[in-house]
Design a protein around this motif. Structure first.
Motif, mmCIF file in Angstrom:
data_model
loop_
_atom_site.group_PDB
_atom_site.id
_atom_site.type_symbol
_atom_site.label_atom_id
_atom_site.label_comp_id
_atom_site.label_asym_id
_atom_site.label_seq_id
_atom_site.Cartn_x
_atom_site.Cartn_y
_atom_site.Cartn_z
ATOM 1 N N UNK A 123 -46.749 4.024 66.074
ATOM 2 C CA UNK A 123 -45.766 4.102 64.508
ATOM 3 C C UNK A 123 -44.038 4.282 65.226
ATOM 4 N N UNK A 124 -43.642 3.658 64.061
ATOM 5 C CA UNK A 124 -41.887 3.859 64.243
ATOM 6 C C UNK A 124 -41.240 4.971 63.881
ATOM 7 N N UNK A 125 -40.531 5.545 64.651
ATOM 8 C CA UNK A 125 -40.231 7.616 63.855
ATOM 9 C C UNK A 125 -38.484 7.289 64.436
ATOM 10 N N UNK A 126 -38.277 7.715 63.631
ATOM 11 C CA UNK A 126 -36.948 8.522 63.618
ATOM 12 C C UNK A 126 -37.752 9.753 64.262
ATOM 13 N N UNK A 127 -36.607 10.434 65.228
ATOM 14 C CA UNK A 127 -36.536 11.988 65.733
ATOM 15 C C UNK A 127 -36.859 13.236 64.317
ATOM 16 N N UNK A 128 -36.175 13.120 63.177
ATOM 17 C CA UNK A 128 -35.880 13.823 62.099
ATOM 18 C C UNK A 128 -37.410 13.523 61.733
ATOM 19 N N UNK A 129 -38.182 12.306 61.999
ATOM 20 C CA UNK A 129 -39.534 12.300 61.245
ATOM 21 C C UNK A 129 -40.284 12.863 62.253
ATOM 22 N N UNK A 130 -40.336 12.456 63.238
ATOM 23 C CA UNK A 130 -41.103 12.913 64.442
ATOM 24 C C UNK A 130 -40.978 14.614 64.143
ATOM 25 N N UNK A 132 -39.613 16.842 62.175
ATOM 26 C CA UNK A 132 -40.886 17.173 60.646
ATOM 27 C C UNK A 132 -42.318 17.404 60.594
ATOM 28 N N UNK A 133 -42.976 16.592 61.380
ATOM 29 C CA UNK A 133 -44.414 16.443 61.307
ATOM 30 C C UNK A 133 -44.670 16.782 62.219
ATOM 31 N N UNK A 134 -43.937 16.953 64.006
ATOM 32 C CA UNK A 134 -45.245 18.106 64.909
ATOM 33 C C UNK A 134 -45.931 16.646 65.641
ATOM 34 N N UNK A 135 -46.790 17.664 67.105
ATOM 35 C CA UNK A 135 -47.558 16.558 67.426
ATOM 36 C C UNK A 135 -47.106 15.230 68.227
ATOM 37 N N UNK A 136 -46.145 15.992 68.776
ATOM 38 C CA UNK A 136 -45.743 15.672 70.521
ATOM 39 C C UNK A 136 -46.329 16.146 71.436
ATOM 40 N N UNK A 137 -46.385 15.489 72.684
ATOM 41 C CA UNK A 137 -47.526 16.014 73.760
ATOM 42 C C UNK A 137 -46.027 16.671 74.781
ATOM 43 N N UNK A 138 -44.512 15.916 73.968
ATOM 44 C CA UNK A 138 -43.835 16.802 74.949
ATOM 45 C C UNK A 138 -43.397 17.729 74.463
ATOM 46 N N UNK A 139 -42.394 19.179 74.108
ATOM 47 C CA UNK A 139 -41.968 19.121 73.249
ATOM 48 C C UNK A 139 -39.943 18.804 73.888
ATOM 49 N N UNK A 140 -39.892 17.795 74.763
ATOM 50 C CA UNK A 140 -38.930 16.690 75.184
ATOM 51 C C UNK A 140 -38.903 15.493 74.330
ATOM 52 N N UNK A 141 -39.822 14.973 73.922
ATOM 53 C CA UNK A 141 -40.003 13.698 73.136
ATOM 54 C C UNK A 141 -38.620 13.554 72.168
ATOM 55 N N UNK A 142 -38.347 14.232 71.033
ATOM 56 C CA UNK A 142 -37.222 14.711 70.441
ATOM 57 C C UNK A 142 -36.296 13.821 70.740
ATOM 58 N N UNK A 143 -36.111 15.407 71.796
ATOM 59 C CA UNK A 143 -34.896 15.172 72.216
ATOM 60 C C UNK A 143 -34.849 13.493 73.773
ATOM 61 N N UNK A 145 -36.231 10.743 72.901
ATOM 62 C CA UNK A 145 -35.799 9.629 71.559
ATOM 63 C C UNK A 145 -34.109 9.786 71.081
ATOM 64 N N UNK A 146 -33.605 10.742 70.576
ATOM 65 C CA UNK A 146 -32.179 10.598 70.577
ATOM 66 C C UNK A 146 -31.235 10.132 71.860
ATOM 67 N N UNK A 147 -32.021 10.602 72.371
ATOM 68 C CA UNK A 147 -30.884 9.855 74.107
ATOM 69 C C UNK A 147 -30.988 8.645 73.589
ATOM 70 N N UNK A 148 -31.894 8.139 73.661
ATOM 71 C CA UNK A 148 -32.362 6.433 73.662
ATOM 72 C C UNK A 148 -31.861 6.011 72.278
ATOM 73 N N UNK A 149 -31.682 6.351 71.583
ATOM 74 C CA UNK A 149 -30.767 6.125 70.350
ATOM 75 C C UNK A 149 -29.500 5.519 70.848
ATOM 76 N N UNK A 150 -28.985 6.890 71.231
ATOM 77 C CA UNK A 150 -27.768 6.875 72.159
ATOM 78 C C UNK A 150 -27.057 6.029 73.180
#
Length: 157
Positions: A123-130, A132-143, A145-150
């Protein structure tokens, strides 16, 4: 008796769309199939393979999306992670790549047998969507994602 973990050099790839969505996979540890989580595309390098070659290969195998290793550009980060998977302990020295892509359909036809039993969806996610939904294996995943986008946006500038 506890064994030393297997240390691996790993390439992780975060495909990013123009509107800041990142492609992630939904899967599980085969030893714990009831616990599903979102994670990045990627895996260990094969002997003689560069990180970019491994990243491009893993992206093709896990999603059916083909890019050239050079398309991955320079990595945007590294991290180490310790985990168990299918009853074995690992330490991954992970290098992160981001690649700009349009939202592309995913195919799981390139998965090996064990991967096909442990990867269920993409699935294609924004960091904010993921986040708010949770379910990442690694708590660093959202960070990540943000770094990849930047990273992708800086490369497009």
């Amino acid at each position: 008796m506890r064994h030393e973990p297997t240390r691996r050099t790993v390439a992780r790839v975060l495909p990013v769309t123009r509107d800041g969505r990142v492609l992630l996979l939904l899967g599980c540890d085969p030893a714990l199939p009831e616990t599903q989580y979102w994670f990045t595309i990627g895996g260990a390098t094969d002997e003689g393979e560069s990180l970019a070659e491994a990243g491009a290969r893993e992206l093709r195998e896990e999603t059916g999306i083909a890019v050239e290793p050079a398309d991955l550009g320079e990595p945007f980060g590294t991290y180490e992670v310790e985990f168990s998977w299918d009853g074995r302990d690992y330490v991954n020295d992970s290098t992160l790549f981001a690649v700009a892509l349009d939202e592309t359909p995913v195919s799981f036809e390139g998965l090996d047998l064990l991967e096909s039993q442990s990867i269920f969806d993409a699935q294609w996610w924004t960091p904010e969507e993921l986040d708010s939904q949770g379910g990442a294996v690694d708590p660093r995943l959202v960070d990540h994602m943000r770094a990849a986008i930047a990273h992708v946006r800086e490369g497009a500038a």
